[in-house]
Structures are given as C-alpha cells and as structure tokens.
Motif scaffolding. Structure first.
Motif, PDB file in Angstrom:
ATOM      1  N   LYS A 217       0.868  -1.170   0.000  1.00  0.00           N
ATOM      2  CA  LYS A 217       0.000   0.000   0.000  1.00  0.00           C
ATOM      3  C   LYS A 217       0.911   1.228   0.000  1.00  0.00           C
ATOM      4  O   LYS A 217       1.216   1.809   1.027  1.00  0.00           O
ATOM      5  CB  LYS A 217      -0.912   0.002   1.225  1.00  0.00           C
ATOM      6  N   LEU A 218       1.365   1.569  -1.178  1.00  0.00           N
ATOM      7  CA  LEU A 218       2.391   2.599  -1.320  1.00  0.00           C
ATOM      8  C   LEU A 218       1.834   3.993  -1.055  1.00  0.00           C
ATOM      9  O   LEU A 218       0.880   4.421  -1.693  1.00  0.00           O
ATOM     10  CB  LEU A 218       2.982   2.544  -2.732  1.00  0.00           C
ATOM     11  N   LYS A 219       2.423   4.673  -0.073  1.00  0.00           N
ATOM     12  CA  LYS A 219       2.098   6.082   0.161  1.00  0.00           C
ATOM     13  C   LYS A 219       3.061   6.911  -0.699  1.00  0.00           C
ATOM     14  O   LYS A 219       4.084   7.383  -0.219  1.00  0.00           O
ATOM     15  CB  LYS A 219       2.262   6.428   1.638  1.00  0.00           C
ATOM     16  N   LEU A 220       2.703   7.031  -1.980  1.00  0.00           N
ATOM     17  CA  LEU A 220       3.643   7.578  -2.948  1.00  0.00           C
ATOM     18  C   LEU A 220       4.136   8.967  -2.573  1.00  0.00           C
ATOM     19  O   LEU A 220       5.334   9.255  -2.661  1.00  0.00           O
ATOM     20  CB  LEU A 220       3.004   7.604  -4.339  1.00  0.00           C
ATOM     21  N   SER A 221       3.229   9.836  -2.133  1.00  0.00           N
ATOM     22  CA  SER A 221       3.639  11.209  -1.822  1.00  0.00           C
ATOM     23  C   SER A 221       4.619  11.246  -0.655  1.00  0.00           C
ATOM     24  O   SER A 221       5.598  12.004  -0.669  1.00  0.00           O
ATOM     25  CB  SER A 221       2.412  12.072  -1.513  1.00  0.00           C
ATOM     26  N   ASP A 222       4.394  10.410   0.362  1.00  0.00           N
ATOM     27  CA  ASP A 222       5.286  10.378   1.518  1.00  0.00           C
ATOM     28  C   ASP A 222       6.648   9.794   1.155  1.00  0.00           C
ATOM     29  O   ASP A 222       7.690  10.302   1.572  1.00  0.00           O
ATOM     30  CB  ASP A 222       4.660   9.563   2.652  1.00  0.00           C
ATOM     31  N   VAL A 223       6.634   8.719   0.373  1.00  0.00           N
ATOM     32  CA  VAL A 223       7.883   8.077  -0.045  1.00  0.00           C
ATOM     33  C   VAL A 223       8.703   9.034  -0.910  1.00  0.00           C
ATOM     34  O   VAL A 223       9.916   9.194  -0.700  1.00  0.00           O
ATOM     35  CB  VAL A 223       7.597   6.767  -0.802  1.00  0.00           C
ATOM     36  N   SER A 226      10.266  11.871   1.132  1.00  0.00           N
ATOM     37  CA  SER A 226      11.478  11.415   1.819  1.00  0.00           C
ATOM     38  C   SER A 226      12.651  11.328   0.858  1.00  0.00           C
ATOM     39  O   SER A 226      13.776  11.737   1.176  1.00  0.00           O
ATOM     40  CB  SER A 226      11.219  10.047   2.469  1.00  0.00           C
ATOM     41  N   ASN A 227      12.408  10.794  -0.341  1.00  0.00           N
ATOM     42  CA  ASN A 227      13.472  10.669  -1.347  1.00  0.00           C
ATOM     43  C   ASN A 227      14.045  12.027  -1.743  1.00  0.00           C
ATOM     44  O   ASN A 227      15.266  12.176  -1.884  1.00  0.00           O
ATOM     45  CB  ASN A 227      12.934   9.961  -2.602  1.00  0.00           C
ATOM     46  N   VAL A 228      13.169  13.017  -1.927  1.00  0.00           N
ATOM     47  CA  VAL A 228      13.622  14.357  -2.296  1.00  0.00           C
ATOM     48  C   VAL A 228      14.485  14.958  -1.194  1.00  0.00           C
ATOM     49  O   VAL A 228      15.560  15.523  -1.450  1.00  0.00           O
ATOM     50  CB  VAL A 228      12.416  15.275  -2.603  1.00  0.00           C
ATOM     51  N   LEU A 229      14.037  14.826   0.050  1.00  0.00           N
ATOM     52  CA  LEU A 229      14.800  15.373   1.179  1.00  0.00           C
ATOM     53  C   LEU A 229      16.159  14.695   1.305  1.00  0.00           C
ATOM     54  O   LEU A 229      17.177  15.344   1.539  1.00  0.00           O
ATOM     55  CB  LEU A 229      14.011  15.213   2.476  1.00  0.00           C
ATOM     56  N   ARG A 230      16.183  13.381   1.132  1.00  0.00           N
ATOM     57  CA  ARG A 230      17.429  12.633   1.313  1.00  0.00           C
ATOM     58  C   ARG A 230      18.393  12.819   0.155  1.00  0.00           C
ATOM     59  O   ARG A 230      19.590  13.038   0.349  1.00  0.00           O
ATOM     60  CB  ARG A 230      17.080  11.137   1.496  1.00  0.00           C
ATOM     61  N   LEU A 231      17.889  12.704  -1.078  1.00  0.00           N
ATOM     62  CA  LEU A 231      18.773  12.625  -2.240  1.00  0.00           C
ATOM     63  C   LEU A 231      19.085  13.977  -2.884  1.00  0.00           C
ATOM     64  O   LEU A 231      20.135  14.124  -3.512  1.00  0.00           O
ATOM     65  CB  LEU A 231      18.155  11.704  -3.300  1.00  0.00           C
ATOM     66  N   LEU A 232      18.198  14.946  -2.738  1.00  0.00           N
ATOM     67  CA  LEU A 232      18.410  16.247  -3.372  1.00  0.00           C
ATOM     68  C   LEU A 232      18.717  17.342  -2.357  1.00  0.00           C
ATOM     69  O   LEU A 232      19.704  18.070  -2.497  1.00  0.00           O
ATOM     70  CB  LEU A 232      17.186  16.631  -4.215  1.00  0.00           C
ATOM     71  N   VAL A 233      17.882  17.438  -1.330  1.00  0.00           N
ATOM     72  CA  VAL A 233      18.110  18.473  -0.317  1.00  0.00           C
ATOM     73  C   VAL A 233      19.365  18.158   0.502  1.00  0.00           C
ATOM     74  O   VAL A 233      20.149  19.058   0.830  1.00  0.00           O
ATOM     75  CB  VAL A 233      16.878  18.608   0.607  1.00  0.00           C
ATOM     76  N   GLY A 234      19.590  16.877   0.803  1.00  0.00           N
ATOM     77  CA  GLY A 234      20.750  16.475   1.610  1.00  0.00           C
ATOM     78  C   GLY A 234      22.077  16.984   1.068  1.00  0.00           C
ATOM     79  O   GLY A 234      22.810  17.692   1.768  1.00  0.00           O
ATOM     80  N   PRO A 235      22.452  16.652  -0.177  1.00  0.00           N
ATOM     81  CA  PRO A 235      23.729  17.157  -0.706  1.00  0.00           C
ATOM     82  C   PRO A 235      23.769  18.675  -0.845  1.00  0.00           C
ATOM     83  O   PRO A 235      24.837  19.278  -0.700  1.00  0.00           O
ATOM     84  CB  PRO A 235      23.854  16.462  -2.068  1.00  0.00           C
ATOM     85  N   ALA A 236      22.609  19.310  -1.113  1.00  0.00           N
ATOM     86  CA  ALA A 236      22.578  20.778  -1.199  1.00  0.00           C
ATOM     87  C   ALA A 236      22.899  21.400   0.155  1.00  0.00           C
ATOM     88  O   ALA A 236      23.671  22.369   0.246  1.00  0.00           O
ATOM     89  CB  ALA A 236      21.203  21.249  -1.682  1.00  0.00           C
ATOM     90  N   VAL A 237      22.345  20.829   1.223  1.00  0.00           N
ATOM     91  CA  VAL A 237      22.652  21.307   2.580  1.00  0.00           C
ATOM     92  C   VAL A 237      24.118  21.051   2.908  1.00  0.00           C
ATOM     93  O   VAL A 237      24.797  21.896   3.496  1.00  0.00           O
ATOM     94  CB  VAL A 237      21.728  20.622   3.612  1.00  0.00           C
ATOM     95  N   VAL A 284      10.912   3.305   1.223  1.00  0.00           N
ATOM     96  CA  VAL A 284      11.824   4.441   1.095  1.00  0.00           C
ATOM     97  C   VAL A 284      13.243   3.972   0.793  1.00  0.00           C
ATOM     98  O   VAL A 284      13.914   4.517  -0.093  1.00  0.00           O
ATOM     99  CB  VAL A 284      11.805   5.308   2.369  1.00  0.00           C
ATOM    100  N   VAL A 285      13.712   2.972   1.517  1.00  0.00           N
ATOM    101  CA  VAL A 285      15.065   2.472   1.295  1.00  0.00           C
ATOM    102  C   VAL A 285      15.215   1.936  -0.125  1.00  0.00           C
ATOM    103  O   VAL A 285      16.182   2.249  -0.839  1.00  0.00           O
ATOM    104  CB  VAL A 285      15.435   1.385   2.325  1.00  0.00           C
ATOM    105  N   PHE A 286      14.253   1.141  -0.552  1.00  0.00           N
ATOM    106  CA  PHE A 286      14.334   0.544  -1.885  1.00  0.00           C
ATOM    107  C   PHE A 286      14.287   1.613  -2.973  1.00  0.00           C
ATOM    108  O   PHE A 286      15.121   1.635  -3.885  1.00  0.00           O
ATOM    109  CB  PHE A 286      13.196  -0.464  -2.072  1.00  0.00           C
ATOM    110  N   SER A 287      13.314   2.525  -2.885  1.00  0.00           N
ATOM    111  CA  SER A 287      13.158   3.542  -3.929  1.00  0.00           C
ATOM    112  C   SER A 287      14.320   4.529  -3.942  1.00  0.00           C
ATOM    113  O   SER A 287      14.803   4.924  -5.014  1.00  0.00           O
ATOM    114  CB  SER A 287      11.828   4.288  -3.761  1.00  0.00           C
ATOM    115  N   SER A 288      14.801   4.920  -2.765  1.00  0.00           N
ATOM    116  CA  SER A 288      15.911   5.881  -2.726  1.00  0.00           C
ATOM    117  C   SER A 288      17.190   5.269  -3.299  1.00  0.00           C
ATOM    118  O   SER A 288      17.991   5.968  -3.922  1.00  0.00           O
ATOM    119  CB  SER A 288      16.149   6.388  -1.298  1.00  0.00           C
ATOM    120  N   THR A 289      17.365   3.958  -3.111  1.00  0.00           N
ATOM    121  CA  THR A 289      18.527   3.282  -3.695  1.00  0.00           C
ATOM    122  C   THR A 289      18.450   3.314  -5.227  1.00  0.00           C
ATOM    123  O   THR A 289      19.449   3.571  -5.906  1.00  0.00           O
ATOM    124  CB  THR A 289      18.616   1.831  -3.203  1.00  0.00           C
ATOM    125  N   ILE A 290      17.260   3.075  -5.771  1.00  0.00           N
ATOM    126  CA  ILE A 290      17.083   3.110  -7.222  1.00  0.00           C
ATOM    127  C   ILE A 290      17.278   4.528  -7.762  1.00  0.00           C
ATOM    128  O   ILE A 290      18.029   4.759  -8.722  1.00  0.00           O
ATOM    129  CB  ILE A 290      15.683   2.590  -7.617  1.00  0.00           C
TER     130      ILE A 290
END
Length: 307
Positions: A217-223, A226-237, A284-290
């Motif tokens: 039951k994928l909560k697409l918006s939440d997942v 999280s991916n945006v914060l981790r993968l894009l905002v993280g390195p920018a910060v 989140v872990v699976f999608s962020s890895t991809i």
C-alpha cells in the motif's frame, strides 16, 4: 555515463539482487524477520563497526573537523524534516519513520565503495567516510531507537533498550584498542572478520524479506517526499555547510558526496525490530537506492565545481 554505469552495475544492481533474494526466500520459507533483525542489531552490525574503526587510520584534527561538519549537517536536516513533518501533519509512528528516513543514510556499504570509486582509493577521503559511518552507526542505535519508542515506552525502558545494544560499546572499544596498539588475538579477530563480512548480505536479505512480506500500500507522496529530502536536499545542505565552514578541495568534495547517498538500511531494521511503519521504511530504502543512480551521478558531476 561512466559513473552512471558503474553505480548501476556495482551498487544498485547487486543490492537489488540481494533484496530480491530476500523476497524470494520469504515467499518460499516464510523467514522470521524478527530473528534476522536481531542478528543485524546484536551480531553483524557491531562486528562491522569494530572492524572498520579498529583498522582505520584517523588523525585527531580530521576527526574533529569531520565531526563538526556532521553535527551541523545533522542539525540542519533534522530542522528541515521537522518543518516538513509539521506541515504534513504526521502523527504517531509516522513522525519518527519520516525523520529516520531522512537523517539516517547508507554511509557504509553504499557510501564507502562510492567514495573509493570517485576518489580512486584515496586513504584521506576514506578516513572521512569512516568517521561519517561511525556516527551513522551510533545515532540509529541511540537516538533512532529512542525516537521510535518514545511514544510507546517510558524513558527508563527506552534507555534500557538502547544500552542493551552492543554497537554503542564497540565504538569506544575499537578506538581505545587502536590508539593503545592493543592487538586482537587471531582466534578472536577471524570470527569478527567472518561476521562483519556477512553484515551487508544479511541486512539486504532482511530488507527483501520485509518487502516480500508486506502488503504494498504505497504512500507515494510520503515516499517521494522522503526521497527528495534525502537525495536532493541532503547534498545541497552539505554543500552549504562546507561553504559556511570554509572547507575546500578534496575534503569538501568527500563531505558533500557523503551526504548524497540513499536512506540507510538501519531505518528499516529499526522499523522492523520495533514495529514502527516498516512498510513505509522499506519502500523508502528501496526507492531511494534506485533513484540514487541518477541523483548521485548528478552530485558527482557538480562536485567538480567545488574548489
């Protein structure tokens, strides 16, 4: 394209194969995920942390500067994710699940090979990544566990849970033994090597078992948030903080790269062990890895502009 292909072939595809094996094994044998989780927390993770810290070559100056960067980065990301949590109106277990998915990242089995690929086996940048890895092993096993239990248990029970975890003792023991040049007897060190080498496989199989056992039951918006914060905002910060601290050159590049990796397996292990939104954490872990195939490649390209 070279970085993209290398990350795909040497990081994402091997990780995905191990995750798929975990899902297949669960479907075939209904593996007990709680047993796998306990093996990771009480055996494989402590052995890996001890081995990497005991064998590392860290100077005090590098340790202090890297820890200062990590503290600022952690605080900045914590504040950002707290703002998002309040804006989204998350409640209960979803609050620590979202927080952990952003502030805990894969600093060992993903970031260390990536570091050595990008910097061609440079010992200095590897030392930086090992310090980050140390903190990313300590915090999930202390603050991470506290956060998912705070709304379920009283403080005394939560602290008892934290201090029962061996990984928080392995860090000072490894440093003391290395600085005092205390050798580990071979009959003891050989099993430590065997167990630490099994960490990545066991952690990925655990993730696969969790993915294979859950109802998608994928909560697409939440997942995706999280991916945006981790993968894009993280390195920018991370880039903003190295500029703020006046760090330049290869050290700045190594620190920014360390911020760009996907969500840590620790967030899944914590979620599974303490039954705190395990489906969201696994997705989140699976999608962020991809997605990291693309985002990490972009960060590597942009790093050449860091003087």
């Amino acid at each position: 394209m070279t970085y993209f292909t290398h990350i795909l072939m040497n990081n994402v595809i091997p990780l995905s194969v191990m995750i798929a094996l975990g899902a297949i094994l669960y479907r075939a044998f209904k593996l007990d995920i709680k047993t796998l989780s306990k093996l990771n927390f009480y055996l494989f993770s402590p052995a890996l942390v001890f081995k990497m810290l005991y064998e590392s070559t860290l100077t005090f100056g590098l340790l202090v500067q890297t820890l200062a960067f990590f503290a600022l980065f952690f605080i900045a990301m914590f504040i950002l994710v707290e703002i998002v949590i309040r804006m989204r109106g998350y409640q209960g277990g979803m609050v620590p699940a979202m927080r952990n998915s952003v502030i805990f990242y894969n600093s060992a089995n993903y970031a260390i090979p990536l570091n050595q690929l990008v910097f061609v086996g440079d010992a200095f940048t590897l030392s930086i990544q090992i310090i980050i890895m140390m903190m990313q092993n300590l915090l999930p096993n202390t603050y991470g566990i506290y956060s998912v239990n705070a709304h379920k248990k009283d403080t005394r029970q939560t602290l008892k849970t934290i201090f029962s975890l061996p990984v928080i003792y392995m860090i000072p023991i490894a440093f003391i033994m290395r600085w005092l040049h205390i050798p580990v007897p071979e009959p003891v060190y050989a099993p430590i090597n065997y167990v630490s080498n099994a960490f990545i496989a066991t952690a990925l199989i655990t993730l696969g078992v969790q993915l294979g056992s859950m109802k998608w039951k994928l909560k697409l918006s939440d997942v995706m948030l999280s991916n945006v914060l981790r993968l894009l905002v993280g390195p920018a910060v991370g880039f903003a903080i190295v500029c703020l601290m006046g760090i330049h050159g290869i050290m700045a590049q190594a620190l920014v790269l360390s911020c760009s990796v996907p969500t840590s397996l620790s967030s899944v292990l914590i979620a599974v062990e303490y039954d705190n939104e395990p489906e969201f954490s696994s997705q989140v872990v699976f999608s962020s890895t991809i997605f990291s195939i693309f985002t990490v490649t972009m960060v590597i390209y942009l790093m050449k502009f860091i003087a």
